[in-house]
Design a protein around this motif. Structure first.
Motif, PDB file in Angstrom:
ATOM      1  N   GLN A 151      32.843  44.847  43.667  1.00 50.58           N
ATOM      2  CA  GLN A 151      33.630  44.202  42.624  1.00 50.58           C
ATOM      3  C   GLN A 151      33.553  42.687  42.802  1.00 50.58           C
ATOM      4  O   GLN A 151      33.537  42.171  43.922  1.00 50.58           O
ATOM      5  CB  GLN A 151      35.075  44.645  42.691  1.00 50.58           C
ATOM      6  N   THR A 152      33.529  41.981  41.698  1.00 51.73           N
ATOM      7  CA  THR A 152      33.435  40.522  41.726  1.00 51.73           C
ATOM      8  C   THR A 152      34.562  39.909  42.541  1.00 51.73           C
ATOM      9  O   THR A 152      34.347  38.966  43.308  1.00 51.73           O
ATOM     10  CB  THR A 152      33.444  39.962  40.291  1.00 51.73           C
ATOM     11  N   LEU A 170      33.669  40.057  46.196  1.00 53.27           N
ATOM     12  CA  LEU A 170      32.619  39.088  46.527  1.00 53.27           C
ATOM     13  C   LEU A 170      33.201  37.680  46.628  1.00 53.27           C
ATOM     14  O   LEU A 170      32.899  36.942  47.569  1.00 53.27           O
ATOM     15  CB  LEU A 170      31.513  39.122  45.471  1.00 53.27           C
ATOM     16  N   SER A 171      34.044  37.315  45.683  1.00 46.64           N
ATOM     17  CA  SER A 171      34.664  35.986  45.687  1.00 46.64           C
ATOM     18  C   SER A 171      35.544  35.791  46.915  1.00 46.64           C
ATOM     19  O   SER A 171      35.500  34.745  47.562  1.00 46.64           O
ATOM     20  CB  SER A 171      35.499  35.774  44.424  1.00 46.64           C
TER      21      SER A 171
END
Length: 55
Positions: free
Chosen positions: A8-9, A12-13
């Motif tokens: 999921q983004t 990652l962030s």
């Protein structure tokens, strides 16, 4: 690398935020901001997280 495509983004962030050489800028909801590079300027509205990776 396929496992990164499944990530999921937000995850990652969050991981990138912990890395050396990465600066995080958080923009609150409804807050307007602009990014200018050279002659180009773009306007956005929060919420947003800007990650500056200088690694």
């Amino acid at each position: 690398m396929d496992s990164l495509k499944q990530a999921q983004t937000v995850n990652l962030s969050e991981e990138l935020e912990t890395r050396e050489g990465v600066t995080t800028i958080r923009i609150e909801p409804h807050q307007e901001f602009k990014i200018t590079t050279g002659q180009k300027e773009r306007a956005f509205q929060g919420p947003a997280v800007i990650l500056v990776n200088q690694d």
